[in-house]
Design an enzyme around this catalytic site. Structure first.
Site, PDB file in Angstrom:
ATOM      1  N   LEU A 131       0.869  -1.364   0.020  1.00 51.19           N
ATOM      2  CA  LEU A 131       0.089  -0.149  -0.012  1.00 51.19           C
ATOM      3  C   LEU A 131       0.844   1.243  -0.167  1.00 51.19           C
ATOM      4  O   LEU A 131       2.058   1.390   0.387  1.00 51.19           O
ATOM      5  CB  LEU A 131      -0.805   0.002   1.294  1.00 51.19           C
ATOM      6  CG  LEU A 131      -1.924  -1.300   1.371  1.00 51.19           C
ATOM      7  CD1 LEU A 131      -2.433  -1.173   2.709  1.00 51.19           C
ATOM      8  CD2 LEU A 131      -2.629  -1.480   0.295  1.00 51.19           C
ATOM      9  N   TRP A 133       1.202   5.657   1.223  1.00 46.56           N
ATOM     10  CA  TRP A 133       1.112   6.310   2.410  1.00 46.56           C
ATOM     11  C   TRP A 133       0.256   7.387   2.251  1.00 46.56           C
ATOM     12  O   TRP A 133      -0.209   7.971   3.413  1.00 46.56           O
ATOM     13  CB  TRP A 133       2.481   6.718   2.955  1.00 46.56           C
ATOM     14  CG  TRP A 133       3.322   7.596   1.963  1.00 46.56           C
ATOM     15  CD1 TRP A 133       4.274   7.121   1.174  1.00 46.56           C
ATOM     16  CD2 TRP A 133       3.087   9.007   1.667  1.00 46.56           C
ATOM     17  NE1 TRP A 133       4.949   8.210   0.432  1.00 46.56           N
ATOM     18  CE2 TRP A 133       4.270   9.296   0.582  1.00 46.56           C
ATOM     19  CE3 TRP A 133       2.330   9.900   1.914  1.00 46.56           C
ATOM     20  CZ2 TRP A 133       4.121  10.574  -0.089  1.00 46.56           C
ATOM     21  CZ3 TRP A 133       2.243  11.206   1.207  1.00 46.56           C
ATOM     22  CH2 TRP A 133       3.434  11.427   0.193  1.00 46.56           C
ATOM     23  N   GLU A 233      -0.049   0.208  -9.934  1.00 49.64           N
ATOM     24  CA  GLU A 233      -0.701   1.692 -10.156  1.00 49.64           C
ATOM     25  C   GLU A 233       0.287   2.608  -9.469  1.00 49.64           C
ATOM     26  O   GLU A 233       0.775   2.573  -8.266  1.00 49.64           O
ATOM     27  CB  GLU A 233      -1.915   1.795  -9.228  1.00 49.64           C
ATOM     28  CG  GLU A 233      -2.807   3.014  -9.511  1.00 49.64           C
ATOM     29  CD  GLU A 233      -2.368   4.263  -8.735  1.00 49.64           C
ATOM     30  OE1 GLU A 233      -1.616   5.062  -9.402  1.00 49.64           O
ATOM     31  OE2 GLU A 233      -2.849   4.358  -7.502  1.00 49.64           O
ATOM     32  N   GLU A 368       7.303  13.571 -11.952  1.00 51.89           N
ATOM     33  CA  GLU A 368       6.198  13.837 -10.809  1.00 51.89           C
ATOM     34  C   GLU A 368       6.919  14.456  -9.551  1.00 51.89           C
ATOM     35  O   GLU A 368       7.874  13.895  -8.930  1.00 51.89           O
ATOM     36  CB  GLU A 368       5.571  12.439 -10.556  1.00 51.89           C
ATOM     37  CG  GLU A 368       4.555  12.405  -9.530  1.00 51.89           C
ATOM     38  CD  GLU A 368       4.255  11.140  -9.157  1.00 51.89           C
ATOM     39  OE1 GLU A 368       2.652  10.893  -9.212  1.00 51.89           O
ATOM     40  OE2 GLU A 368       4.776  10.139  -9.166  1.00 51.89           O
TER      41      GLU A 368
END
Length: 466
Positions: A131, A133, A233, A368
């Site tokens: 996952l 953060w 992703e 990014e």
């Protein structure tokens, strides 16, 4: 080994959690396989699994304030954002997939008269999710919902900085009646715990949300080991394309641009960090956007009035500020923000920043930043807008602002991205797939019934009739 969980707001120690190493991962995956094989979860009727997941959603709702507070503390997200977006979104996800549990169906294709064939989707057994953060609870729920609805046993590896809402969720799963071992949380870091999960041959599918570099490493590990199914992703550099009539949206336009650029302090994979605006309205848009950015409340995340909290840590702040300073040194102008704001000692708070006159070759237009920074570029034609939108290696999301149906469809089709919203900044709701293209990952792996394809495999049964 252990990890200190530190508040991004002020540097306080919030908790200490263990780092699970390769031996721990091997032990837990073996036990998860035992639980799966026992049938205590995988052998239940779909409606029984659905009932347990609905109870879990009810418990998440009961503990909504606790969960919002945990994500606020761990991630530095404004408490108002956690209450309004993250926790309700997690509850919605669990409920949606609970209700979809008995909608997972196979097919009976047309065959010869002496043949009966059918397909069905089966759970892998043991699956895992690593996952991010920035949305700790919401992303956990995106994985828990479809993985458990399909009958799998799921191992969650929360981000090293934000494990506590996932740990709380796992406790609620037991309270909801989901058998012990069906959902388990292994805390740790990427190089230790995450790498061990990617390499474990008992894990049939793994979902990862995070950086492109880490996603690539996970994919390489899966290829070298058991060829587990991998869903990625990753990053984004999403354009917001404003055609000549975009101002017809009124205040909704600027509100949408601000939300897209600065939600979660811009620490969002789908952040609309590049505004591409038709030259005829560029000056007005820049003026209104800069004013709105300057009006955002930067403050401590536990204050309900705060709209922009701290960035996740000092390293992130230094990287974001270096990107801003580099662009300004190469000729860009910060018409809003451009530096830090003093809020609490021990935290790093960056003012919402709007950059104009950016050098077309500047890395900030293609890299990014993952912070509260948006660039503005003007274009003259629709084709130029599409070309600018596609001039990045990512392809996660885009927004198109126009009242013209023809222009909206042409631009939406022309932009290389997994999600394109028109007249809004949106990722869609639970009914539609979510996922990126190119260096942003594999499209359509999250949300909707399409998510089941990540957590199940298809089997064909071919029967010769007598």
């Amino acid at each position: 080994m252990s990890l200190d969980i530190v508040s991004p707001a002020d540097g306080r120690l919030l908790a200490t959690v263990p780092v699970h190493g390769a031996e721990d991962v091997a032990r837990h995956t073996a036990d998860a396989q035992r639980v799966f094989d026992s049938g205590v979860w995988s052998g239940l009727a779909p409606r029984e699994r659905a009932a347990a997941l609905l109870r879990l959603a009810d418990l998440l709702e009961r503990d909504a304030e606790t969960l919002a507070w945990l994500d606020m503390e761990d991630a530095g997200k404004p408490i108002a954002e956690c209450r309004a977006n993250d926790v309700p979104g997690a509850i919605e996800s669990i409920r949606w997939f609970a209700e979809a549990t008995d909608k997972l169906a196979g097919a009976v294709p047309a065959t010869a008269p002496d043949i009966l064939a059918f397909t069905e989707r089966e759970p892998f057994g043991v699956v895992a999710a690593i996952l991010p953060w920035n949305y700790p609870l919401a992303m956990a729920a995106w994985k828990v919902g479809p993985a458990l609805a399909a009958g799998n046993c799921l191992i969650l590896k929360p981000a090293d900085a934000t494990p506590r809402s996932a740990l709380h969720l796992a406790g609620l799963a037991l309270e909801a009646g989901i058998p012990e071992g069906v959902v388990r949380v292994l805390t740790g870091d990427g190089p230790t715990t995450g790498a061990a999960l990617a390499a474990d041959p008992r894990i049939g599918a793994l979902s990862f949300t995070g950086s492109t570099a880490t996603g690539r490493a996970i994919l390489e590990t899966a290829a070298r080991t058991n060829l587990k199914r991998v869903s990625l992703e990753m990053g984004g550099k999403s354009p917001q394309i404003l055609l000549a009539d975009a101002l017809d949206f009124g205040d909704a336009l600027i509100d949408g641009l601000i939300e897209a650029a600065f939600l979660t302090a811009g620490q969002n994979c789908t952040a609309g960090s590049r505004i591409l605006v038709h030259e005829s309205i560029a000056a007005e848009v820049v003026g209104r956007l800069a004013g709105a950015a300057r009006a955002l409340v930067v403050g401590r995340p536990d204050d309900p009035a705060t709209q922009i909290g701290p960035v996740i840590n000092a390293a992130a702040a230094d990287r974001i500020l270096a990107a801003i300073d580099g662009a300004v040194a190469r000729g860009a102008t910060a018409v809003a923000g451009g530096g830090e704001v003093e809020v609490l000692a021990g935290g790093r708070y960056i003012a919402p920043t709007v950059l104009v006159d950016v050098d077309p070759a500047d890395p900030i237009l293609r890299t990014e930043v993952f912070g509260p920074v948006v660039t503005v570029q003007a274009f003259a034609t629709r084709d130029e807008a599409i070309a600018l939108a596609n001039d990045v290696e990512y392809g996660l999301a885009a927004s198109v602002w126009t009242k013209s149906l023809d222009d909206a469809i042409v631009v939406a089709r022309g932009v290389r991205a997994g999600i394109v919203s028109v007249g809004a900044y949106s990722e869609g709701d639970m009914t539609v797939p979510f996922g990126g293209w190119q260096q942003s990952g594999f499209g359509g792996a999250e949300k909707s019934l399409a998510a089941f394809h990540q957590w199940t495999r298809e089997k064909t049964v071919w029967i010769q009739l007598g």
